[in-house]
Structure formats: C-alpha cells, structure tokens
Scaffold this active site. Structure first.
Site, PDB file in Angstrom:
ATOM      1  N   PRO A   9      19.979 104.320 -31.920  1.00 23.98           N
ATOM      2  CA  PRO A   9      18.868 104.546 -30.757  1.00 23.98           C
ATOM      3  C   PRO A   9      17.988 103.114 -30.536  1.00 23.98           C
ATOM      4  O   PRO A   9      17.366 102.865 -31.378  1.00 23.98           O
ATOM      5  CB  PRO A   9      18.404 105.728 -31.032  1.00 23.98           C
ATOM      6  CG  PRO A   9      18.427 105.974 -32.418  1.00 23.98           C
ATOM      7  CD  PRO A   9      19.613 105.596 -32.916  1.00 23.98           C
ATOM      8  N   ASN A  10      17.765 102.794 -29.452  1.00 25.10           N
ATOM      9  CA  ASN A  10      16.643 101.900 -28.807  1.00 25.10           C
ATOM     10  C   ASN A  10      17.216 100.336 -29.054  1.00 25.10           C
ATOM     11  O   ASN A  10      16.491  99.675 -28.857  1.00 25.10           O
ATOM     12  CB  ASN A  10      15.316 102.105 -29.365  1.00 25.10           C
ATOM     13  CG  ASN A  10      14.829 103.594 -28.946  1.00 25.10           C
ATOM     14  OD1 ASN A  10      14.850 103.850 -27.756  1.00 25.10           O
ATOM     15  ND2 ASN A  10      14.374 104.145 -29.895  1.00 25.10           N
ATOM     16  N   ARG A  17      11.961  95.193 -26.562  1.00 22.61           N
ATOM     17  CA  ARG A  17      11.225  95.924 -27.259  1.00 22.61           C
ATOM     18  C   ARG A  17      10.340  95.482 -28.614  1.00 22.61           C
ATOM     19  O   ARG A  17      11.358  94.766 -29.488  1.00 22.61           O
ATOM     20  CB  ARG A  17      12.141  97.097 -27.983  1.00 22.61           C
ATOM     21  CG  ARG A  17      11.729  98.139 -28.970  1.00 22.61           C
ATOM     22  CD  ARG A  17      12.701  98.977 -29.498  1.00 22.61           C
ATOM     23  NE  ARG A  17      12.131  99.968 -30.398  1.00 22.61           N
ATOM     24  CZ  ARG A  17      12.599 100.228 -31.520  1.00 22.61           C
ATOM     25  NH1 ARG A  17      13.735 100.042 -31.890  1.00 22.61           N
ATOM     26  NH2 ARG A  17      11.897 101.288 -32.254  1.00 22.61           N
ATOM     27  N   GLU A  98      24.096  99.611 -44.482  1.00 23.18           N
ATOM     28  CA  GLU A  98      23.002 100.000 -43.534  1.00 23.18           C
ATOM     29  C   GLU A  98      22.264  98.666 -43.507  1.00 23.18           C
ATOM     30  O   GLU A  98      21.954  98.099 -44.414  1.00 23.18           O
ATOM     31  CB  GLU A  98      22.260 101.040 -44.291  1.00 23.18           C
ATOM     32  CG  GLU A  98      21.228 101.393 -43.463  1.00 23.18           C
ATOM     33  CD  GLU A  98      20.297 102.566 -44.193  1.00 23.18           C
ATOM     34  OE1 GLU A  98      19.164 102.843 -43.915  1.00 23.18           O
ATOM     35  OE2 GLU A  98      20.963 103.383 -45.129  1.00 23.18           O
ATOM     36  N   ARG A 107       6.825  99.038 -43.535  1.00 27.96           N
ATOM     37  CA  ARG A 107       6.223  99.831 -42.246  1.00 27.96           C
ATOM     38  C   ARG A 107       5.512 101.082 -42.442  1.00 27.96           C
ATOM     39  O   ARG A 107       5.529 101.450 -43.751  1.00 27.96           O
ATOM     40  CB  ARG A 107       7.189  99.588 -41.339  1.00 27.96           C
ATOM     41  CG  ARG A 107       7.835  98.412 -41.152  1.00 27.96           C
ATOM     42  CD  ARG A 107       8.760  97.907 -39.927  1.00 27.96           C
ATOM     43  NE  ARG A 107       8.060  98.539 -38.359  1.00 27.96           N
ATOM     44  CZ  ARG A 107       8.820  98.976 -37.596  1.00 27.96           C
ATOM     45  NH1 ARG A 107      10.211  98.747 -37.716  1.00 27.96           N
ATOM     46  NH2 ARG A 107       8.206  99.220 -36.584  1.00 27.96           N
TER      47      ARG A 107
END
Length: 150
Positions: A9-10, A17, A98, A107
C-alpha cells in the site's frame, strides 16, 4: 529464472508521498530499473503493486504456482500487522526478501516490528530504492551458488 517484485500500500504514490523520507523516484522508475537489471542477468521480473491485502496474498500464492524463484517484497504498512501476508509467505516455498526504503528501526516505534520478517530470507531497510537492487543481487548470488553446488 523468474522473480516477482511485489509492492504494498501507498507505494504507488512514490515520488509524491513524503519525498524527504521515500525519495523522488516513482515506483515505475524503480520497476523499470530493476527489470533492466534482471534482464541483464537473464531473469524475467514481473512487477505487481496493490493497496489491498488480499490481492497481495493472492499474488504470493500465484508466484509459487507460476514457478517463481524469488519474491522481493516491500509490504509497506502491512509489515507491522498483516498476519495474512505472513501466513501467505509461510505457505509457499518461494523465498522472500523484505525491503523497506526507509530504516523502519529509526522511525516511529510501531514501525520497529515486522510480523513478516521471521518468514522471510532477510530484511533490507534504510537504503532507499537501492534496497530493491540489494535484494536482487542477494537472489542472484543465491542462484549462482545453487547452480555451482548442483
């Protein structure tokens, strides 16, 4: 050899973004660069992006059915809570690496945990779009080593 580049997603919003976190490259630019790299090494690379969890699960299953040799996966936010994607990875014999553009461990705290990592061959985070290439080279090394050993 067949590989799949799978984005969650995104990631279709790359280049627009939060460029201070994710960079200015679009997903199409990354896909084209990786397809070219794969082609140079005799690989066929398919690309798929979805904002929908079930579509990603279906594509992981299909990758095995199609004889895919490896999946490079940027699961986006699904990293942190998608047990469905985790179970899909566990249900196939296709190795998965991944990838994250940003260093998820530097983060927000909710990003520090990957529910997928234990089912993946490895995790690459914090190297921007070059992380995709690092994953490709990891598979390339693995396949060459496998050919040399039999």
């Amino acid at each position: 050899m067949n590989m799949l580049l799978l984005n969650g997603p995104n990631l279709n919003r790359l280049g627009k973004r939060e460029p201070h976190i994710y960079g200015n490259e679009t997903l199409e630019m990354i896909e084209n660069r990786l397809k070219s790299l794969a082609s140079q090494h005799g690989f066929d690379l398919q690309c798929f992006q979805s904002n929908h969890e079930g579509e990603l699960v279906d594509r992981i299953h299909l990758a095995e059915d199609e004889g895919c040799d490896g999946i490079i996966l940027n699961p986006g936010a699904f990293t942190h809570y998608s047990y469905a994607i985790r179970d899909a990875i566990a249900s196939v014999a296709v190795p998965v690496i991944e990838v994250h553009l940003s260093n998820i461990h530097k983060r927000e705290e909710f990003r520090h945990t990957s529910v997928l990592a234990a089912e993946c061959e490895g995790q690459i985070a914090g190297f921007g779009s070059y992380g995709y290439e690092m994953a490709f080279y990891s598979f390339l090394h693995r396949f060459k080593r496998g050919m040399e050993n039999g």
